[in-house]
Design a protein around this motif. Sequence first.
Motif, PDB file in Angstrom:
ATOM      1  N   LEU A 337      14.038  40.007  10.452  1.00 50.66           N
ATOM      2  CA  LEU A 337      14.564  40.710  11.618  1.00 50.66           C
ATOM      3  C   LEU A 337      15.339  39.757  12.531  1.00 50.66           C
ATOM      4  CD1 LEU A 337      11.542  43.016  12.526  1.00 50.66           C
ATOM      5  CD2 LEU A 337      13.748  43.736  11.614  1.00 50.66           C
ATOM      6  N   ALA A 338      14.813  38.543  12.705  1.00 52.33           N
ATOM      7  CA  ALA A 338      15.498  37.573  13.557  1.00 52.33           C
ATOM      8  C   ALA A 338      16.879  37.239  13.010  1.00 52.33           C
ATOM      9  CB  ALA A 338      14.657  36.314  13.693  1.00 52.33           C
ATOM     10  N   ALA A 339      16.981  37.124  11.678  1.00 50.17           N
ATOM     11  CA  ALA A 339      18.284  36.830  11.076  1.00 50.17           C
ATOM     12  C   ALA A 339      19.249  37.997  11.269  1.00 50.17           C
ATOM     13  CB  ALA A 339      18.104  36.530   9.593  1.00 50.17           C
ATOM     14  N   GLU A 340      18.760  39.213  11.135  1.00 52.56           N
ATOM     15  CA  GLU A 340      19.633  40.368  11.301  1.00 52.56           C
ATOM     16  C   GLU A 340      20.018  40.577  12.763  1.00 52.56           C
ATOM     17  OE1 GLU A 340      18.001  43.825   9.500  1.00 52.56           O
ATOM     18  OE2 GLU A 340      17.886  42.940   7.488  1.00 52.56           O
ATOM     19  N   LEU A 341      19.108  40.253  13.669  1.00 57.02           N
ATOM     20  CA  LEU A 341      19.406  40.389  15.094  1.00 57.02           C
ATOM     21  C   LEU A 341      20.171  39.200  15.640  1.00 57.02           C
ATOM     22  CD1 LEU A 341      15.984  41.757  16.456  1.00 57.02           C
ATOM     23  CD2 LEU A 341      17.927  43.022  15.585  1.00 57.02           C
ATOM     24  N   GLU A 342      20.171  38.100  14.878  1.00 54.08           N
ATOM     25  CA  GLU A 342      20.826  36.859  15.292  1.00 54.08           C
ATOM     26  C   GLU A 342      20.222  36.351  16.603  1.00 54.08           C
ATOM     27  OE1 GLU A 342      25.015  37.412  15.412  1.00 54.08           O
ATOM     28  OE2 GLU A 342      25.193  37.839  13.280  1.00 54.08           O
ATOM     29  N   VAL A 343      18.889  36.309  16.637  1.00 50.46           N
ATOM     30  CA  VAL A 343      18.149  35.779  17.778  1.00 50.46           C
ATOM     31  C   VAL A 343      17.141  34.774  17.248  1.00 50.46           C
ATOM     32  CG1 VAL A 343      18.411  37.896  19.129  1.00 50.46           C
ATOM     33  CG2 VAL A 343      16.384  37.603  17.680  1.00 50.46           C
ATOM     34  N   PRO A 344      16.630  33.870  18.104  1.00 50.54           N
ATOM     35  CA  PRO A 344      15.587  32.944  17.651  1.00 50.54           C
ATOM     36  C   PRO A 344      14.353  33.701  17.160  1.00 50.54           C
ATOM     37  CG  PRO A 344      16.510  32.221  19.742  1.00 50.54           C
ATOM     38  CD  PRO A 344      17.063  33.579  19.486  1.00 50.54           C
ATOM     39  N   GLU A 345      13.666  33.089  16.230  1.00 51.73           N
ATOM     40  CA  GLU A 345      12.483  33.734  15.652  1.00 51.73           C
ATOM     41  C   GLU A 345      11.442  34.080  16.715  1.00 51.73           C
ATOM     42  OE1 GLU A 345       8.855  32.285  12.786  1.00 51.73           O
ATOM     43  OE2 GLU A 345      10.893  31.713  12.206  1.00 51.73           O
ATOM     44  N   ARG A 346      11.239  33.190  17.682  1.00 48.34           N
ATOM     45  CA  ARG A 346      10.246  33.443  18.744  1.00 48.34           C
ATOM     46  C   ARG A 346      10.631  34.672  19.556  1.00 48.34           C
ATOM     47  NH1 ARG A 346       6.070  33.929  20.575  1.00 48.34           N
ATOM     48  NH2 ARG A 346       4.726  32.521  21.740  1.00 48.34           N
ATOM     49  N   ASP A 347      11.942  34.839  19.817  1.00 47.03           N
ATOM     50  CA  ASP A 347      12.387  36.009  20.561  1.00 47.03           C
ATOM     51  C   ASP A 347      12.195  37.289  19.752  1.00 47.03           C
ATOM     52  OD1 ASP A 347      13.069  34.310  22.570  1.00 47.03           O
ATOM     53  OD2 ASP A 347      15.236  34.445  22.285  1.00 47.03           O
ATOM     54  N   ALA A 348      12.350  37.208  18.438  1.00 46.24           N
ATOM     55  CA  ALA A 348      12.159  38.399  17.602  1.00 46.24           C
ATOM     56  C   ALA A 348      10.725  38.907  17.697  1.00 46.24           C
ATOM     57  CB  ALA A 348      12.524  38.079  16.155  1.00 46.24           C
ATOM     58  N   PHE A 349       9.755  38.000  17.748  1.00 47.82           N
ATOM     59  CA  PHE A 349       8.359  38.411  17.923  1.00 47.82           C
ATOM     60  C   PHE A 349       8.195  39.183  19.237  1.00 47.82           C
ATOM     61  CE2 PHE A 349       7.356  35.149  14.729  1.00 47.82           C
ATOM     62  CZ  PHE A 349       6.335  35.762  14.034  1.00 47.82           C
ATOM     63  N   VAL A 350       8.723  38.621  20.313  1.00 43.93           N
ATOM     64  CA  VAL A 350       8.564  39.246  21.626  1.00 43.93           C
ATOM     65  C   VAL A 350       9.294  40.586  21.684  1.00 43.93           C
ATOM     66  CG1 VAL A 350       8.985  38.974  24.099  1.00 43.93           C
ATOM     67  CG2 VAL A 350       8.241  37.014  22.743  1.00 43.93           C
ATOM     68  N   LEU A 351      10.505  40.653  21.124  1.00 45.88           N
ATOM     69  CA  LEU A 351      11.258  41.903  21.140  1.00 45.88           C
ATOM     70  C   LEU A 351      10.516  43.012  20.404  1.00 45.88           C
ATOM     71  CD1 LEU A 351      14.890  40.599  20.506  1.00 45.88           C
ATOM     72  CD2 LEU A 351      13.997  41.586  22.619  1.00 45.88           C
ATOM     73  N   LEU A 352       9.879  42.673  19.299  1.00 41.78           N
ATOM     74  CA  LEU A 352       9.119  43.676  18.549  1.00 41.78           C
ATOM     75  C   LEU A 352       7.931  44.178  19.369  1.00 41.78           C
ATOM     76  CD1 LEU A 352       9.075  45.136  15.861  1.00 41.78           C
ATOM     77  CD2 LEU A 352       7.742  43.258  14.899  1.00 41.78           C
ATOM     78  N   GLU A 353       7.259  43.273  20.065  1.00 44.01           N
ATOM     79  CA  GLU A 353       6.138  43.669  20.910  1.00 44.01           C
ATOM     80  C   GLU A 353       6.605  44.522  22.093  1.00 44.01           C
ATOM     81  OE1 GLU A 353       2.850  43.173  20.920  1.00 44.01           O
ATOM     82  OE2 GLU A 353       2.572  41.872  19.180  1.00 44.01           O
ATOM     83  N   VAL A 354       7.704  44.142  22.717  1.00 41.95           N
ATOM     84  CA  VAL A 354       8.204  44.904  23.860  1.00 41.95           C
ATOM     85  C   VAL A 354       8.672  46.290  23.421  1.00 41.95           C
ATOM     86  CG1 VAL A 354      10.018  45.006  25.610  1.00 41.95           C
ATOM     87  CG2 VAL A 354       8.814  42.856  25.191  1.00 41.95           C
ATOM     88  N   GLY A 406       3.592  35.339  17.374  1.00 40.98           N
ATOM     89  CA  GLY A 406       4.384  34.178  16.994  1.00 40.98           C
ATOM     90  C   GLY A 406       3.809  32.859  17.448  1.00 40.98           C
ATOM     91  N   ALA A 407       2.765  32.898  18.293  1.00 43.60           N
ATOM     92  CA  ALA A 407       2.115  31.654  18.717  1.00 43.60           C
ATOM     93  C   ALA A 407       1.227  31.121  17.594  1.00 43.60           C
ATOM     94  CB  ALA A 407       1.300  31.888  19.985  1.00 43.60           C
ATOM     95  N   PRO A 416       0.646  37.119  13.645  1.00 40.50           N
ATOM     96  CA  PRO A 416       1.644  38.154  13.351  1.00 40.50           C
ATOM     97  C   PRO A 416       1.994  38.971  14.591  1.00 40.50           C
ATOM     98  CG  PRO A 416      -0.223  38.224  11.807  1.00 40.50           C
ATOM     99  CD  PRO A 416      -0.619  37.319  12.932  1.00 40.50           C
ATOM    100  N   ALA A 417       3.092  39.682  14.532  1.00 43.65           N
ATOM    101  CA  ALA A 417       3.466  40.610  15.601  1.00 43.65           C
ATOM    102  C   ALA A 417       2.672  41.903  15.452  1.00 43.65           C
ATOM    103  CB  ALA A 417       4.965  40.904  15.544  1.00 43.65           C
ATOM    104  N   LEU A 418       2.362  42.531  16.582  1.00 44.90           N
ATOM    105  CA  LEU A 418       1.629  43.795  16.630  1.00 44.90           C
ATOM    106  C   LEU A 418       0.262  43.708  15.975  1.00 44.90           C
ATOM    107  CD1 LEU A 418       4.533  46.276  15.697  1.00 44.90           C
ATOM    108  CD2 LEU A 418       4.004  45.242  17.889  1.00 44.90           C
ATOM    109  N   ALA A 419      -0.310  42.496  15.931  1.00 39.49           N
ATOM    110  CA  ALA A 419      -1.595  42.326  15.254  1.00 39.49           C
ATOM    111  C   ALA A 419      -2.772  42.497  16.191  1.00 39.49           C
ATOM    112  CB  ALA A 419      -1.668  40.943  14.584  1.00 39.49           C
ATOM    113  N   TRP A 420      -2.618  42.042  17.452  1.00 41.09           N
ATOM    114  CA  TRP A 420      -3.751  42.095  18.383  1.00 41.09           C
ATOM    115  C   TRP A 420      -3.810  43.470  19.024  1.00 41.09           C
ATOM    116  CZ3 TRP A 420      -4.338  42.039  23.957  1.00 41.09           C
ATOM    117  CH2 TRP A 420      -5.662  41.842  24.358  1.00 41.09           C
ATOM    118  N   VAL A 421      -4.892  44.200  18.738  1.00 39.86           N
ATOM    119  CA  VAL A 421      -5.086  45.534  19.296  1.00 39.86           C
ATOM    120  C   VAL A 421      -6.311  45.476  20.189  1.00 39.86           C
ATOM    121  CG1 VAL A 421      -5.484  47.967  18.780  1.00 39.86           C
ATOM    122  CG2 VAL A 421      -4.107  46.578  17.235  1.00 39.86           C
ATOM    123  N   PRO A 422      -6.164  45.619  21.504  1.00 37.58           N
ATOM    124  CA  PRO A 422      -7.335  45.564  22.389  1.00 37.58           C
ATOM    125  C   PRO A 422      -8.259  46.744  22.155  1.00 37.58           C
ATOM    126  CG  PRO A 422      -5.392  46.245  23.611  1.00 37.58           C
ATOM    127  CD  PRO A 422      -4.925  45.862  22.240  1.00 37.58           C
TER     128      PRO A 422
END
Length: 919
Positions: A337-354, A406-407, A416-422
């Motif tokens: 996704l980061a490659a397709e969005l052309e954003v840093p990998e760390r930002d791709a994690f945050v964008l998916l969560e947001v 991503g941390a 992983p992204a969307l992994a932590w579910v409270p």
Amino acid sequence: MSPRTKAKGRPTSGARHLGAVAPAHAEDLSDLDAEGLAALLALRPDLAEPAPSSLGELGARAFGVPSVLRALRQADSSVIQVVQLFTLLGEKHVACADVQRLAGEGTELPLARALAWLEARHLVARVSDGELCVHPAFLAVAGAAALGPPAADLVERLNVSDLQSIVRAWGTRKVATRRAELVRDVLGVLGDHDAVARLLEGAPREARALAQRLSVGSASMSLPWEVASSAYRGARREEDGPAWLLHRGLVFRDTWHSAVMPREVGLALRGGHPFPAASYLRPRVELPALTEPSPADVVARVDALSQAVERLVECLGVRPAPVLKAGGVGVREVRRLAAELEVPERDAFVLLEVAAASGLVVEDTRRGMVLPTPAADDWLALDVPARWWVLAQGWLGAPTYPGMAGATDTRGKVLPALAWVPDDADTAAGPQRAGVLALACELGHADPEAAQALAEAASWDAPLAWSDVVASPSLIARWVLAEMELLGLAAQGAPSALARALADGDAGAARALLADAASDAWELVLQGDLTALATGRVPPKVRAELTLLAEVEGRGAAAVYRFSERSVRRAFDAGRTGAEVLSFLEAHAAKGVPQALAYLVGDVERRHGHIRLGQSACYVRFDDAALATEVLRSKKAAKLGLRAISPTVLVSASALGRVLGTLREEGYLPVEEREDGTVVRTSVEPERAQPPPSRVRGPGGRPGAARQVSGPDGEGTSPGDGERLQALAEALLAASDRPGRGRPEPARHPGAARVEIPTLLRRPRSETGLEDESGGDEDATDLDDPDLDDPDLEVLLDDPDLAVLLDAMERYELGIDDDDGVPAAAGEGRGAGLERPSQIAHAPAEIHRLLELAEEEGWLVRLSYTSGAGKALEVTVDVLDVSERVMLGQVAPRWSEQKYVLERIGWARVLTDAEEELL
């Protein structure tokens, strides 16, 4: 029925109303007008969700422990410390002078401000100018001021011999022999600050240092084996610190191998004040205010965010991301996704969560994929300011930590992204994020390098909200500040004006600030080298068609597209014709269609579809016999097992998809046809979460697919919170004026005085803080319904005031509404009237109807429930309120108040009369 029997049973209906919970507080609520009630609902928003049906229900909710805890999560350290002062005083009615005495000199202003904060939320009622009525839950604050339990609770465990040994160690010549006198003597010395100071004057250095350390940090310590075995009667020579304190009663054994310092001793060592005077004041944060970023920089960041999330939705619609077995989207998919969005990998994690927090993407549990929701289509139709507001609101209220995706964890693995579910949607992530945002706006500083200082200040502003964290406060603050940069809330370490608008909830201000981004101007220029240059905000439908016709070569201020035979063929495969393609390009190209591109479209159209495939296992039909012969003799096509059945028809044992793909790889342009000879067109519609939306649960229980997205001033926007709360307050007051509605007064014996609930909770139950009910858990603790089997509470059952109250509660449940004890008419009591249904409801509609009927008739319900963490349980619930999505009830056996999401209820049934009697 005796008071003792009634106390151990289920709480009566009257116990859930204001008059039976906290009379002084109830009088304050009943005296409020519509404006005052709306103000209370604004300060404590959980009271309005779901909307209460009466003042009685509002009062029961307002004075329940869960609501009190939610209110205190917004309180700063000075308020929390005042609450702990109430605990140390241990009385429901306290004198303001006693509170000031414990707080100490120099705390008058912060103390007055803290009391005003509590009064505004009706957690403290002012009985008179010098007396306060304290909420009973405050008396159960565990580990108040990090002090130990009261000395009386520790001394009562000792026998006469142990008490005499302690008194002798003090050097007292005359030692009493009766236990009552010994207890009085020991408590008298421990409660005298000067006496404790004199005892420690002759203590060894190690004992004095240990005592000071216990009084400041932790009141508990471990005992060496030789000290624990000697108890309070050990040798007096060459004693070490633990033994010296234990033998003189300055610490008492809590277990065989541990000891605890009494509250009175710790308080004496602190000079009689639990907290330093400076702790009531907010610490100063010395950070330089940075220059506010320019509007152009902010608009550029917001526009980049909008485009990135838009591309994210498009990518997941074309190719949904698979979910790992352990949950979440793996690092490999996020990198794609980061490659397709052309954003840093760390930002791709945050964008998916947001995006997930905003309801735009969701995990479809039935398919095991993360894909866009139908609400994403509504979001794509909004302009940039409205898009940003949806994303910012989703980020601010997210129950998760976007920066945690991503941390790297302690084992060195990327989360992983969307992994932590409270487990509970009511997590502290949102309040923590809001606290850091507000502090950054206040200080004019949002540099991640200052995360430590901001975290310390934010922890003082809301200590309970930061008491349970998944990482260190400084790391959470660093996550928030990095996310602010990505969202346009900060730039170069300085908060933007958008941050202040979001913190204030001012959608109009945000739209005004993003006026430049609201422009829909765009341009598409087709060039002779078969490329296209798109500038500005290209409409989603136009961009989707361009992506079908051409390959994206670059994104930025202008997107670059390249046309090729393969890309144009893809459009023809999707059902486009040459005339449609050229018509689209001519309609949107600012400078017309170059001749080279028109030739390319015409050439592909002429050659497209001359080879047609069908099922044999599959057949290949040709318009030209020579072309059929060419394909049949092709070496690479030989693996398909083609054979001729006529000059223009070949058949193959291979599947149609394999033959189609192989021929296209060889450079031919075949199409698939149906039985009637028409061409099968490839669908280009993006995928969306499958209906029904309410059954698709995203990370953290986010019902993203069911969410309606609109901008700050778009269609479907609900009235402002102020108007809604004002309308709710007026409706509650109007309902209370109707006959038979509103807050029922508990029945009383003739001539009985007003009954105050006695203070049942005198000492801490745990060492973790305010006790709270957990979601439907059998081990949950209810502070308003203590275990009456506790020997410390047995004597309270003989209290005449308590007997009057319990009898009044019993009379209210039986429907006795007059002083003569005449029962109410049949059908007026609880549960009278309809026959109880015996069937088990499984369908969602049936469950909803059964719960509504149980609420009206007062029946208990047994149901199965799946928590947000996937834990299945069965509970017995007294239904208090049912809305479209949520049911509010009291859970047996402790009758703690709990919310349940209706879609997670598997089945429900009504308990029989016999089963209710057993409870």
